[in-house]
Write a protein that holds these residues in place. Sequence first.
Motif, mmCIF file in Angstrom:
data_model
loop_
_atom_site.group_PDB
_atom_site.id
_atom_site.type_symbol
_atom_site.label_atom_id
_atom_site.label_comp_id
_atom_site.label_asym_id
_atom_site.label_seq_id
_atom_site.Cartn_x
_atom_site.Cartn_y
_atom_site.Cartn_z
ATOM 1 N N GLU A 205 0.823 -1.210 0.000
ATOM 2 C CA GLU A 205 0.000 0.000 0.000
ATOM 3 C C GLU A 205 0.858 1.261 0.000
ATOM 4 O O GLU A 205 0.568 2.238 -0.692
ATOM 5 N N LEU A 206 1.924 1.225 0.782
ATOM 6 C CA LEU A 206 2.825 2.373 0.813
ATOM 7 C C LEU A 206 3.494 2.592 -0.537
ATOM 8 O O LEU A 206 3.634 3.721 -1.014
ATOM 9 N N LEU A 207 3.910 1.482 -1.203
ATOM 10 C CA LEU A 207 4.559 1.602 -2.505
ATOM 11 C C LEU A 207 3.603 2.141 -3.560
ATOM 12 O O LEU A 207 3.955 2.991 -4.370
ATOM 13 N N SER A 208 2.343 1.624 -3.576
ATOM 14 C CA SER A 208 1.368 2.122 -4.543
ATOM 15 C C SER A 208 1.033 3.584 -4.298
ATOM 16 O O SER A 208 0.846 4.372 -5.227
ATOM 17 N N GLY A 209 0.961 3.968 -3.048
ATOM 18 C CA GLY A 209 0.722 5.374 -2.729
ATOM 19 C C GLY A 209 1.827 6.274 -3.236
ATOM 20 O O GLY A 209 1.589 7.359 -3.756
ATOM 21 N N ASN A 210 3.069 5.803 -3.144
ATOM 22 C CA ASN A 210 4.193 6.595 -3.636
ATOM 23 C C ASN A 210 4.154 6.742 -5.154
ATOM 24 O O ASN A 210 4.473 7.792 -5.707
ATOM 25 N N ARG A 211 3.746 5.674 -5.850
ATOM 26 C CA ARG A 211 3.659 5.766 -7.312
ATOM 27 C C ARG A 211 2.594 6.768 -7.748
ATOM 28 O O ARG A 211 2.762 7.534 -8.688
ATOM 29 N N ASP A 212 1.444 6.784 -7.043
ATOM 30 C CA ASP A 212 0.399 7.753 -7.369
ATOM 31 C C ASP A 212 0.883 9.174 -7.166
ATOM 32 O O ASP A 212 0.597 10.076 -7.954
ATOM 33 N N GLU A 213 1.633 9.367 -6.122
ATOM 34 C CA GLU A 213 2.148 10.709 -5.852
ATOM 35 C C GLU A 213 3.112 11.157 -6.925
ATOM 36 O O GLU A 213 3.136 12.311 -7.342
ATOM 37 N N ILE A 214 3.936 10.208 -7.422
ATOM 38 C CA ILE A 214 4.910 10.569 -8.463
ATOM 39 C C ILE A 214 4.193 10.966 -9.738
ATOM 40 O O ILE A 214 4.527 11.933 -10.416
ATOM 41 N N VAL A 215 3.101 10.230 -10.135
ATOM 42 C CA VAL A 215 2.348 10.555 -11.347
ATOM 43 C C VAL A 215 1.691 11.911 -11.213
ATOM 44 O O VAL A 215 1.700 12.734 -12.123
ATOM 45 N N ASP A 216 1.121 12.160 -10.073
ATOM 46 C CA ASP A 216 0.449 13.439 -9.853
ATOM 47 C C ASP A 216 1.423 14.595 -9.928
ATOM 48 O O ASP A 216 1.102 15.676 -10.389
ATOM 49 N N ILE A 217 2.645 14.380 -9.469
ATOM 50 C CA ILE A 217 3.622 15.469 -9.468
ATOM 51 C C ILE A 217 4.131 15.739 -10.872
ATOM 52 O O ILE A 217 4.274 16.876 -11.309
ATOM 53 N N SER A 218 4.395 14.673 -11.661
ATOM 54 C CA SER A 218 4.964 14.855 -13.001
ATOM 55 C C SER A 218 3.929 15.336 -14.016
ATOM 56 O O SER A 218 4.254 16.036 -14.964
ATOM 57 N N LEU A 219 2.627 14.946 -13.868
ATOM 58 C CA LEU A 219 1.582 15.341 -14.812
ATOM 59 C C LEU A 219 0.471 16.034 -14.060
ATOM 60 O O LEU A 219 -0.507 15.393 -13.630
#
Length: 290
Positions: A228-242
Amino acid sequence: MYGLRLFRNMQHEVTDCVTTLAAFRGECLPLVPQDEDFNIVLQNLKKSGRVQIKDLEDGTVVVKLCKRGQSTAEPFKDTDIQIYRITVTQKKLEEEAELLSSRIDGFTEEARSYVQQGRKTLALYSLRKKKATQKVLDRKSACIMKLQDIVIKIEEARTNAMVITACETGVAALKSLEKDLNIDRVEAVMDEVGEALEDQEEISSAMEAAFPAHQRDLEEDLEQELQELLSGNRDEIVDISLPHDDSLSLKLSSLCVDDMDLPNVPTHSPSGSAASRKNSPSSVKTALYS
């Protein structure tokens, strides 16, 4: 008290805690310049037990200071007086040795002067006096070394006595503890500890059986939480880049290909056609000059 602090330059408290009253007065002179004030301080130190004063047979007054970590000075002992006399003799011999050394230097200069004057007999006489004085200096130096060895042995013996006394105290303390603590008592206490732990384990098992806890395995819970922590981090990265822009999305969705006046897609190659010849460089040139 202040004079006692000022005189705290002893190298070894076993042999240096006894000094003459005159030497003690000299050390306290910068702090207490008046003799009347010094006498008052000395009487207060004596009254509080921080110093001990003793008159010797030769009329010398000696003072014994309390050692570091002690509030009172120990009474005079025969060994204290003996050590004091050894140190006094050593100091006298050192002063005499220094005087003899200066005389030897004088005889050397005297002989050198006679040689320069050509008076060899007197130069030889000066060298003989130098040699005789050197022998006396060597004997006194040997005596000084012997006295220093004796003082060192006394210090070592007193230190050894202190260590032995401390060891005796430790042995007595251990023996007093052993009276209340023996092997049988230790075994009995350890048996009681084991029984108490077993009873506690049985109580814990009974509580778990009465109130079962329906929980997943700890490792599975930890693995799921990590995912869950890893998936949350991936969502944050997508939101930041796009970053999401609602106005841009609306503009893009409003555009339609049918609304734009564009030519049809050609079905054959334009090479060799009339259109190509019309748009060739020669045709363009003819059109310009016509």
